[in-house]
Design an enzyme around this catalytic site. Sequence first.
Site, PDB file in Angstrom:
ATOM      1  N   CYS A 199       0.844  -1.187   0.000  1.00 30.54           N
ATOM      2  CA  CYS A 199       0.000   0.000   0.000  1.00 30.54           C
ATOM      3  C   CYS A 199       0.885   1.245   0.000  1.00 30.54           C
ATOM      4  O   CYS A 199       1.877   1.313   0.700  1.00 30.54           O
ATOM      5  CB  CYS A 199      -0.961   0.081   1.177  1.00 30.54           C
ATOM      6  SG  CYS A 199      -2.142  -1.243   1.259  1.00 30.54           S
ATOM      7  N   ARG A 259       4.164  -0.276  -4.779  1.00 32.13           N
ATOM      8  CA  ARG A 259       3.892  -0.814  -3.440  1.00 32.13           C
ATOM      9  C   ARG A 259       2.581  -1.604  -3.386  1.00 32.13           C
ATOM     10  O   ARG A 259       2.345  -2.366  -2.450  1.00 32.13           O
ATOM     11  CB  ARG A 259       3.830   0.321  -2.421  1.00 32.13           C
ATOM     12  CG  ARG A 259       5.100   1.106  -2.292  1.00 32.13           C
ATOM     13  CD  ARG A 259       4.932   2.208  -1.281  1.00 32.13           C
ATOM     14  NE  ARG A 259       4.744   1.669   0.047  1.00 32.13           N
ATOM     15  CZ  ARG A 259       5.715   1.382   0.888  1.00 32.13           C
ATOM     16  NH1 ARG A 259       6.967   1.593   0.525  1.00 32.13           N
ATOM     17  NH2 ARG A 259       5.476   0.897   2.075  1.00 32.13           N
ATOM     18  N   TRP A 306      -2.787  -2.648  -1.763  1.00 35.63           N
ATOM     19  CA  TRP A 306      -2.491  -4.076  -1.917  1.00 35.63           C
ATOM     20  C   TRP A 306      -3.395  -4.754  -0.891  1.00 35.63           C
ATOM     21  O   TRP A 306      -3.180  -4.633   0.309  1.00 35.63           O
ATOM     22  CB  TRP A 306      -1.012  -4.337  -1.622  1.00 35.63           C
ATOM     23  CG  TRP A 306      -0.589  -5.749  -1.870  1.00 35.63           C
ATOM     24  CD1 TRP A 306      -0.112  -6.261  -3.040  1.00 35.63           C
ATOM     25  CD2 TRP A 306      -0.583  -6.834  -0.933  1.00 35.63           C
ATOM     26  NE1 TRP A 306       0.169  -7.595  -2.882  1.00 35.63           N
ATOM     27  CE2 TRP A 306      -0.103  -7.977  -1.606  1.00 35.63           C
ATOM     28  CE3 TRP A 306      -0.942  -6.952   0.407  1.00 35.63           C
ATOM     29  CZ2 TRP A 306       0.031  -9.216  -0.982  1.00 35.63           C
ATOM     30  CZ3 TRP A 306      -0.813  -8.200   1.036  1.00 35.63           C
ATOM     31  CH2 TRP A 306      -0.325  -9.306   0.326  1.00 35.63           C
ATOM     32  N   ASN A 343      -2.050   2.023   5.609  1.00 32.05           N
ATOM     33  CA  ASN A 343      -1.188   0.949   5.110  1.00 32.05           C
ATOM     34  C   ASN A 343      -0.898   0.052   6.306  1.00 32.05           C
ATOM     35  O   ASN A 343      -0.395   0.533   7.315  1.00 32.05           O
ATOM     36  CB  ASN A 343       0.101   1.583   4.552  1.00 32.05           C
ATOM     37  CG  ASN A 343       1.203   0.576   4.323  1.00 32.05           C
ATOM     38  OD1 ASN A 343       0.951  -0.623   4.219  1.00 32.05           O
ATOM     39  ND2 ASN A 343       2.432   1.050   4.230  1.00 32.05           N
ATOM     40  N   GLY A 344      -1.230  -1.233   6.218  1.00 35.96           N
ATOM     41  CA  GLY A 344      -0.951  -2.135   7.339  1.00 35.96           C
ATOM     42  C   GLY A 344      -2.153  -2.996   7.659  1.00 35.96           C
ATOM     43  O   GLY A 344      -3.048  -3.152   6.830  1.00 35.96           O
ATOM     44  N   GLU A 370      16.877 -18.329  -7.319  1.00 38.56           N
ATOM     45  CA  GLU A 370      16.535 -16.950  -7.680  1.00 38.56           C
ATOM     46  C   GLU A 370      16.045 -16.861  -9.132  1.00 38.56           C
ATOM     47  O   GLU A 370      15.099 -16.133  -9.427  1.00 38.56           O
ATOM     48  CB  GLU A 370      17.755 -16.051  -7.431  1.00 38.56           C
ATOM     49  CG  GLU A 370      17.613 -14.587  -7.816  1.00 38.56           C
ATOM     50  CD  GLU A 370      16.467 -13.845  -7.154  1.00 38.56           C
ATOM     51  OE1 GLU A 370      15.850 -14.371  -6.210  1.00 38.56           O
ATOM     52  OE2 GLU A 370      16.161 -12.720  -7.600  1.00 38.56           O
ATOM     53  N   LYS A 427      12.354 -15.483 -10.169  1.00 39.63           N
ATOM     54  CA  LYS A 427      12.138 -14.372 -11.114  1.00 39.63           C
ATOM     55  C   LYS A 427      11.085 -14.757 -12.150  1.00 39.63           C
ATOM     56  O   LYS A 427      10.176 -13.994 -12.439  1.00 39.63           O
ATOM     57  CB  LYS A 427      13.431 -13.982 -11.837  1.00 39.63           C
ATOM     58  CG  LYS A 427      14.453 -13.216 -11.062  1.00 39.63           C
ATOM     59  CD  LYS A 427      14.092 -11.805 -10.698  1.00 39.63           C
ATOM     60  CE  LYS A 427      13.309 -11.693  -9.450  1.00 39.63           C
ATOM     61  NZ  LYS A 427      13.833 -11.799  -8.168  1.00 39.63           N
ATOM     62  N   GLU A 456       7.556 -15.063 -10.556  1.00 37.87           N
ATOM     63  CA  GLU A 456       6.988 -13.776 -10.147  1.00 37.87           C
ATOM     64  C   GLU A 456       6.385 -12.999 -11.309  1.00 37.87           C
ATOM     65  O   GLU A 456       5.324 -12.415 -11.174  1.00 37.87           O
ATOM     66  CB  GLU A 456       8.088 -12.886  -9.529  1.00 37.87           C
ATOM     67  CG  GLU A 456       8.466 -13.224  -8.123  1.00 37.87           C
ATOM     68  CD  GLU A 456       9.571 -12.305  -7.618  1.00 37.87           C
ATOM     69  OE1 GLU A 456       9.423 -11.738  -6.535  1.00 37.87           O
ATOM     70  OE2 GLU A 456      10.609 -12.165  -8.300  1.00 37.87           O
ATOM     71  N   HIS A 510      15.789 -36.955  -6.814  1.00 43.72           N
ATOM     72  CA  HIS A 510      14.899 -37.300  -5.697  1.00 43.72           C
ATOM     73  C   HIS A 510      13.529 -36.658  -5.845  1.00 43.72           C
ATOM     74  O   HIS A 510      12.891 -36.338  -4.852  1.00 43.72           O
ATOM     75  CB  HIS A 510      15.558 -36.895  -4.372  1.00 43.72           C
ATOM     76  CG  HIS A 510      16.900 -37.522  -4.192  1.00 43.72           C
ATOM     77  ND1 HIS A 510      17.061 -38.854  -3.886  1.00 43.72           N
ATOM     78  CD2 HIS A 510      18.147 -37.013  -4.316  1.00 43.72           C
ATOM     79  CE1 HIS A 510      18.355 -39.127  -3.816  1.00 43.72           C
ATOM     80  NE2 HIS A 510      19.030 -38.035  -4.072  1.00 43.72           N
ATOM     81  N   LYS A 550       5.993  -4.760  -3.648  1.00 42.09           N
ATOM     82  CA  LYS A 550       7.432  -4.561  -3.510  1.00 42.09           C
ATOM     83  C   LYS A 550       7.869  -4.645  -2.062  1.00 42.09           C
ATOM     84  O   LYS A 550       8.921  -5.174  -1.742  1.00 42.09           O
ATOM     85  CB  LYS A 550       7.779  -3.183  -4.092  1.00 42.09           C
ATOM     86  CG  LYS A 550       9.254  -2.846  -4.074  1.00 42.09           C
ATOM     87  CD  LYS A 550       9.976  -3.648  -5.107  1.00 42.09           C
ATOM     88  CE  LYS A 550      11.469  -3.441  -5.076  1.00 42.09           C
ATOM     89  NZ  LYS A 550      12.167  -4.593  -5.684  1.00 42.09           N
TER      90      LYS A 550
HETATM   91  C1  G6P Z   1       8.492  -9.045  -1.691  1.00 42.53           C
HETATM   92  C2  G6P Z   1       9.094  -8.580  -2.996  1.00 42.53           C
HETATM   93  C3  G6P Z   1      10.367  -9.357  -3.282  1.00 42.53           C
HETATM   94  C4  G6P Z   1      11.332  -9.238  -2.121  1.00 42.53           C
HETATM   95  C5  G6P Z   1      10.684  -9.644  -0.795  1.00 42.53           C
HETATM   96  C6  G6P Z   1      11.560  -9.274   0.389  1.00 42.53           C
HETATM   97  O1  G6P Z   1       8.042 -10.343  -1.826  1.00 42.53           O
HETATM   98  O2  G6P Z   1       8.162  -8.750  -4.047  1.00 42.53           O
HETATM   99  O3  G6P Z   1      10.978  -8.853  -4.454  1.00 42.53           O
HETATM  100  O4  G6P Z   1      12.448 -10.038  -2.359  1.00 42.53           O
HETATM  101  O5  G6P Z   1       9.448  -8.958  -0.626  1.00 42.53           O
HETATM  102  O6  G6P Z   1      11.673  -7.883   0.453  1.00 42.53           O
HETATM  103  P1  G6P Z   1      12.853  -7.104   1.111  1.00 42.53           P
HETATM  104  O7  G6P Z   1      12.514  -5.654   0.913  1.00 42.53           O
HETATM  105  O8  G6P Z   1      12.859  -7.477   2.563  1.00 42.53           O
HETATM  106  O9  G6P Z   1      14.116  -7.490   0.450  1.00 42.53           O
END
Ligand code: G6P
Length: 612
Positions: free
Chosen positions: A2, A27, A73, A99-100, A485, A489, A492, A508, A607
């Site tokens: 948010c 956000r 969000w 926000n929260g 990772e 990616k 996501e 396995h 984010k």
């Molecule tokens: C969210 C974002 C990710 C990020 C994760 C941790 O899921 O979409 O891209 O890696 O939060 O966020 P941080 O700000 O703690 O690295």
Amino acid sequence: MCGIVAYIGKKEAFPILIKGLKRLEYRGYDSAGVALLNGSIHVYKKAGKVSELEQFTLGKEVSATMGIGHTRWATHGVPNDTNAHPHLSNSGNIVLIHNGIIENYSSIKSELKSRGYQFHSETDTEVLVNLVEEVQKQESCTLDEAVRIALNEVVGAYAIVVMDLREPDMMVAARKGSPMVIGISEEGFHIASDASPIIEYTKNVVYLDDKEYAVVKRDGSFLIRTLGKVEKSPAIQKLELKLDEIEKGGYEHYMLKEIHEQPRVIADAMRGRMSAKEGWIKMGGVDEYATRIENAKRFILTACGTSWHSALLGEYLIEDLARIPAEVEYASEFRYRNPIITQNDVVIALSQSGETADTLAAIEMAKERQALIYGICNVIGSSIPRLSHAGSYTHAGPEIGVASTKAFSNQVVILTLIALQVAQGKGTIANSKLREILYELEHLPEKIEEALKTDAQVRKIAEIYKDAENFLYLGRGYNFPVALEGALKLKEISYIHAEGYPAAEMKHGPIALIDENMPVVFLCTNASAYEKIISNIQEVKARKGHIIAVVNKVDEQIQSLADHLIVVPETTEILSPLITIVPLQLLAYHIAILRGCNVDQPRNLAKSVTVE
Ligand code: G6P
């Protein structure tokens, strides 16, 4: 999670709010809304993007010099027009953005219902705005006092901004667990979840601390108090952020810009912190607590999402170089599982945003148990650095694409420098080895630049596999976290199911999934595991899987096995993730684009995850 923006001053508020919401859209982006106060309160809100809200307000009354805006969000209630913020109180006098999460909203809601309040949305925010109204009614007090009393009744995390029709020359902002910045300019006050909507108006900002609230007035005066009503003298800081850092700079998407920024920001992360020629590393945070860090019995690295993947690389680096036992913990698990932590532990918290709720809670818990807390964060002045004993900023610049790229790389660089400095201090690394790694670090930017040149080839590979339903990413040693990772990616931003696995573990389980429809990405850049990974490739080949191999050089063996070879520059093994990850970021990007996905704002993600 948010985005909040608010303005009170001499200018027209609406354009400031809309521009601010667009900057904050990373956000949260499932709905957006504004409230403007000009003799009456006008609330406009819409499910969908800020652009849809903008469209909706065309021709409507938007003239006002104070207002609040929100991009959501969803937590409580589906994303629709009604659940979008701002929310009005029953009388229509008070309006609030939030926000929260208000954890005890349900009991407060029942209480308010019994007093005749009606609720139109499913949100906890509507409960909060009516609680403020009820307090004001009971106590016959000003808005700021009603907000203060109401927040003392609330359990949970919040950043809120509130306006009251009957007090049209002020607004109240408060926070606990969610970030909030107040920009101070000659023309008024700009309040926001982060500095990006503020930067073009002023560089003077105050970061609100947890359990504090601010009252900002149209006449330029403001005050900050704790929720216990103790007045604080505001610490005005200068923003270092530049406007071009938060713009796309000619790239089609933030994510692509951020992938391409990696050579430069990696150099920024190293600047002044090391010299290969002179053989030194100097991380201020490590220096400050050198004895405690070098004598630590254990390192615990905690994080979420992509940051957890760099934490995993941190474990390898710290054990490998500094010879100190290291463990990696998902912050969300760590915080609740009653772990054994002592004052001999160093807890490293990794977070791009510095605001992730679980990571914050994990370090609060570890701090109570006397561990030394070391924060590695990107956003300057965010909550994790402020809660940590020591730390290092990653200096990657603002990362706006929701899928993390450059922040990951810079976290890995910082972890490498920390591991090297501790290793040097403890004498667990030979000088020649240290020099070799430092030399390779210095040459990383140009090698990453080289790796970025695989872009056109990767795009072609993306065209072939864009319709795949599953992807497997396999790597060994330092390339295993890269496999995780790479898979994350893709998942996501393209919504293709993807899994990262240690290559040998494939036997396995995942091997059962391999058939002629399965693309498998192999990371083959670590020389020490090369022969072994070739065997794994053979196992996939035998089952008709499609092989995309990231390699340093082409030999006959790999050429005969792989369907596609992506060649990237070679470096010392411990640094290879920083190069190997580049084509994987590009692969995810191109596949997502070809599938018509919104790469910067993938569905359901945010984010900065400021709720648990
Ligand atoms: C969210 C974002 C990710 C990020 C994760 C941790 O899921 O979409 O891209 O890696 O939060 O966020 P941080 O700000 O703690 O690295």
